[in-house]
Design an enzyme around this catalytic site. Sequence first.
Site, mmCIF file in Angstrom:
data_model
loop_
_atom_site.group_PDB
_atom_site.id
_atom_site.type_symbol
_atom_site.label_atom_id
_atom_site.label_comp_id
_atom_site.label_asym_id
_atom_site.label_seq_id
_atom_site.Cartn_x
_atom_site.Cartn_y
_atom_site.Cartn_z
ATOM 1 N N CYS A 1 -58.598 40.886 31.943
ATOM 2 C CA CYS A 1 -57.136 41.018 31.910
ATOM 3 C C CYS A 1 -56.518 40.281 30.724
ATOM 4 O O CYS A 1 -56.653 40.678 29.582
ATOM 5 C CB CYS A 1 -56.554 40.546 33.243
ATOM 6 S SG CYS A 1 -54.828 41.047 33.500
ATOM 7 N N LYS B 1 -63.674 34.246 34.749
ATOM 8 C CA LYS B 1 -62.456 34.266 33.940
ATOM 9 C C LYS B 1 -62.143 32.854 33.466
ATOM 10 O O LYS B 1 -62.108 31.906 34.256
ATOM 11 C CB LYS B 1 -61.293 34.830 34.758
ATOM 12 C CG LYS B 1 -60.049 35.124 33.937
ATOM 13 C CD LYS B 1 -59.011 35.869 34.784
ATOM 14 C CE LYS B 1 -57.817 36.300 33.946
ATOM 15 N NZ LYS B 1 -56.835 37.074 34.734
ATOM 16 N N GLU C 1 -60.620 44.413 37.664
ATOM 17 C CA GLU C 1 -60.438 43.007 38.047
ATOM 18 C C GLU C 1 -60.078 42.878 39.524
ATOM 19 O O GLU C 1 -59.234 43.595 40.045
ATOM 20 C CB GLU C 1 -59.326 42.404 37.192
ATOM 21 C CG GLU C 1 -58.974 40.972 37.535
ATOM 22 C CD GLU C 1 -57.742 40.493 36.788
ATOM 23 O OE1 GLU C 1 -57.614 39.270 36.597
ATOM 24 O OE2 GLU C 1 -56.911 41.342 36.395
#
Length: 465
Positions: free
Chosen positions: A360, A312, A262
């Site tokens: 994440c 995301k 990430e």
Amino acid sequence: MGDLRSQPLLRAVLGGLLAGLAPGVAGPLSMLPALALLWSLVERPRDAALWGLFGVLLSHRWLLGLHPLTWMGLPAWLSLPVAVAIWLSCGVAAALLLLLWSLLARLCRRRDGTWRFGAVLLLALVWGAAELLLEGSPLFWIGVGGSVLPLDRPLAGLGRWLGSGGLATLQLLWGWGLWQLWRRRGRRCAWWLISLLLAHAMGALSLSPPPALAALRLGAWQPAIPTREKFSPERQRRFQSALSSALQQAQSLKVEALVAPEGTLPFRWQADEDPLPVPLISGGFRWVRGQQRSSVLLARPDRAGVEPLVDKHRLVPLGEWLPPLPAGLTRGLSAVGGLQPGDASRFVNVWPSPFAVAICYEISDGRALAKATAQGAEWLLTIANLDPYPQLLQRQFLALAQLRAIETGRDVLSVANTGPTALVSADGTVQRLLEPQTDAVAAAELQRRQQLTGYSRLVWAWSSR
């Protein structure tokens, strides 16, 4: 001190501490006694709230690793109070949820103070449903369902049919049964033990993975760059040479692509090498109509620039998403200046094969990944940057990756800045590819699968309504 059964405050504190030890560490060994103590307090909203407060404060103590925040522009004297305030706010949120659950329990009991099993089942189902709803929100990390792993993989096997919400419901019921055994001094414990053994046997049988179609060999780069140094001029100068070295190592490992964690690629990144030795799948940043997003990007040897795969969607409050506050009030809260969420779908239908992505924090959203699997994802990829948090968060992250693998029947490749970088098989077994905090490249051979689990079918049927 007297009998523990006559000490509600002590039971609340002890139960909360036992619950806090479960995620990523003690699992059901501490969670079931913790839930038994909670059931003993179920009609005491303030004590139940205290249970939730201590449970989350202990399980989320890694949040204190945010300190120091001076690298984000926060004054040194304010750094620790801000980290503590964030940590305490999570505990208070859990306390409020337990307070509401306890108030509901008061409405479910009989007038004479006794309990029907139907009422107990309802409360357990409400808890499991609440965890399922919360896991898609920005205010949830790990709960009772996710605490099963890594210690109890046979029990987690039931997640292939029931998901994390079902695992939470079962543990609530066993916790109630354990409290009843305690009250009765252990009498009539056979049914409780039989249900526990049967669940483990059924879960172990369910762990058999779906048949594999083909293998996919990928490289995983763990750069181990301290987040507090990531944006320094020196690190920026060294980044391109480090990436080039990682790509060369990936080529020598004969992988089909290199995966980087990430936030690895900066905005408008351009490769020094033309063409790239191998394709690169990496976390990075991009701008979309004036909005900054954290994304998974694909760079191919035969194409210029990078191709966005997915943005995301589930952003960390304050750390990534900032409310519309005056500029002076947001200083020190986010290292990236505030991001905007992308589309909710986690499904990526491009080279090298259809897969699903969790960036994440999104690893805690099991429903989104199960839905992507039902759409055709043949494997799961999760990328993260868990620095500067301690090893406890890595253990919890890997436990959630195990649960997602079991729920979906898919191999999961985890690639993180400082760890965990690991391959989780569809049956929940973990192969550590690199040690934490190690700058290196490793190869992982995962299996592509298409057969759907019962849980993925259930999620798809529900979402298609």
